[in-house]
Design a protein around this motif. Structure first.
Motif: not given
Length: 400
Positions: A318, A388, A341
């Motif tokens: 990410r 997340y 996310s």
């Protein structure tokens, strides 16, 4: 009886106005008929199997009658003669096997309550049948097999077919696409402006098309190797941005990756992507070749089952994606992005993810609101979700 007759007349008029290009199914989904590009052969534009390319057009109306939204269809790539021959016998390589009617929903919807900013535009879905994001230009034949790698020609033939239908007089235009089609938006954004009036407002959008050039968990460049095969087989290199390929020296295939190509794109560009894109998670970060023992299987099926080390790897992915996107937009006021996310892949054509009561949100904005605000310059749109699992309650298409 009079009321019944009035309703029947209204329905008949509506169908006549729409026919023969579209119909409405029982659940009120908009279905739009296929248009074959009949003169495509004159340009050498063929699908992999030699069939004619196609698109679906639903006409705009009212204030949107001179505005155009073009949506590239997605569907992966083929990187070898065998995989392309296999693909040529499917809807991904031939219009002969495609559905002749396509559902227009999400960004393609004609319902103002479901697509408030683009519902009355001319909306076009470009069917994908070349296997290289509409960018190749080559032919393969060995006496028994024949394959057309003519994605670039398909793009050009469709554009030329649409120009006399009103695209040539467009006031506003948005070139969009999802997945491999989202990559097509990066590859064709600059060229798109050349077909349109100089006074037109032209912008581009990629949904789930920011495929990252990153080593997999075994430190191999699996995706880069795959892309190199695609570019070489399809003859894509000649159609990549010349400024980008010049800067990439002996590695023109790198310009197939958005992170290297996008700084050479001149029209305003919007990136819609998941920071944990499912395709990239499963095929770039953890391809089967990098995990022969299946240690990641449970994590790939359910992110809640990831162990701390695996979760750290996902968070690193990410971060790398956000950095790759952010470098080109750090000083740009015209660009925009919506990075959530969700463990998803493609969010613009599905109504539940594009604009609905329970759609994914970042800072309380839906994807449709963010894209509309950016296109019409209502407010800056650079939305990045927290990592997340903090926003998982607003996500759709979670795995499993």
């Amino acid at each position: 009886m009079m009321n019944v007759n009035a309703v029947l007349v209204a329905i008949t008029l509506a169908l006549l106005t729409c026919a023969p290009r579209c119909i409405y199914s029982d659940d009120q989904r908009l279905l739009v008929n296929m248009t074959l590009v009949r003169n495509a052969s004159a340009f050498g534009a063929f699908c992999l199997d030699g069939s004619l390319p196609a698109y679906h057009l639903h006409r705009g109306f009212g204030g949107g009658a001179r505005n155009w939204l073009l949506q590239f269809e997605g569907g992966g790539w083929c990187n070898s003669i065998k995989s392309c021959l296999d693909r040529a016998n499917t809807r991904r390589g031939s219009t002969r096997y495609m559905s002749k009617w396509e559902v227009f929903s999400g960004i393609l919807s004609n319902n103002a309550s479901l697509n408030p900013d683009f519902y009355n535009w001319n909306r076009v879905k470009l069917r994908y049948c070349d296997g290289a994001s509409f960018a190749g230009d080559a032919v393969y034949k060995n006496g028994t097999s024949l394959l057309y790698f003519r994605g670039q020609k398909i793009w050009e033939a469709i554009m030329l077919d649409l120009l006399p239908k009103g695209l040539g007089q467009a006031r506003k235009a948005l070139l969009s696409g999802s997945s491999a089609g989202g990559l097509s938006s990066f590859l064709h954004c600059n060229n798109f402006t050349k077909y349109l009036p100089s006074t037109a407002s032209v912008k581009c959008l990629s949904d789930a098309g920011f495929f990252l050039d990153k080593r997999d968990i075994s430190s191999n460049h699996t995706m880069r190797s795959f892309v190199k095969d695609v570019v070489s087989l399809h003859g894509v290199d000649k159609n990549l941005d010349e400024n980008c390929t010049a800067s990439s020296l002996n590695f023109p295939e790198l310009c197939f990756f958005p992170q290297y190509a996008m700084k050479f794109i001149t029209p305003p560009f919007f990136i819609l992507n998941s920071a944990y894109d499912v395709y990239q998670f499963h095929h770039i970060l953890v391809p089967p070749s990098a995990d022969p023992q299946g240690h990641w299987n449970r994590c790939k099926l359910n992110p809640a089952a990831c162990n701390p080390q695996q979760l750290n790897t996902l968070q690193e992915f990410r971060r790398d994606m956000i950095v790759a996107m952010g470098l080109s937009y750090k000083y740009s006021r015209r660009g925009g992005f919506f990075i959530n996310s969700c463990f998803a892949h493609g969010q613009s054509e599905s109504q539940d993810t594009w604009f609905a009561a329970d759609s994914p949100r970042v800072h309380n904005r839906t994807i449709a609101e963010a894209v509309g605000d950016w296109y019409f310059s209502r407010r800056a749109t650079k939305e990045i979700d927290c990592p997340y699992p903090c926003r998982s309650t607003t996500c759709h298409n979670l795995i499993p």
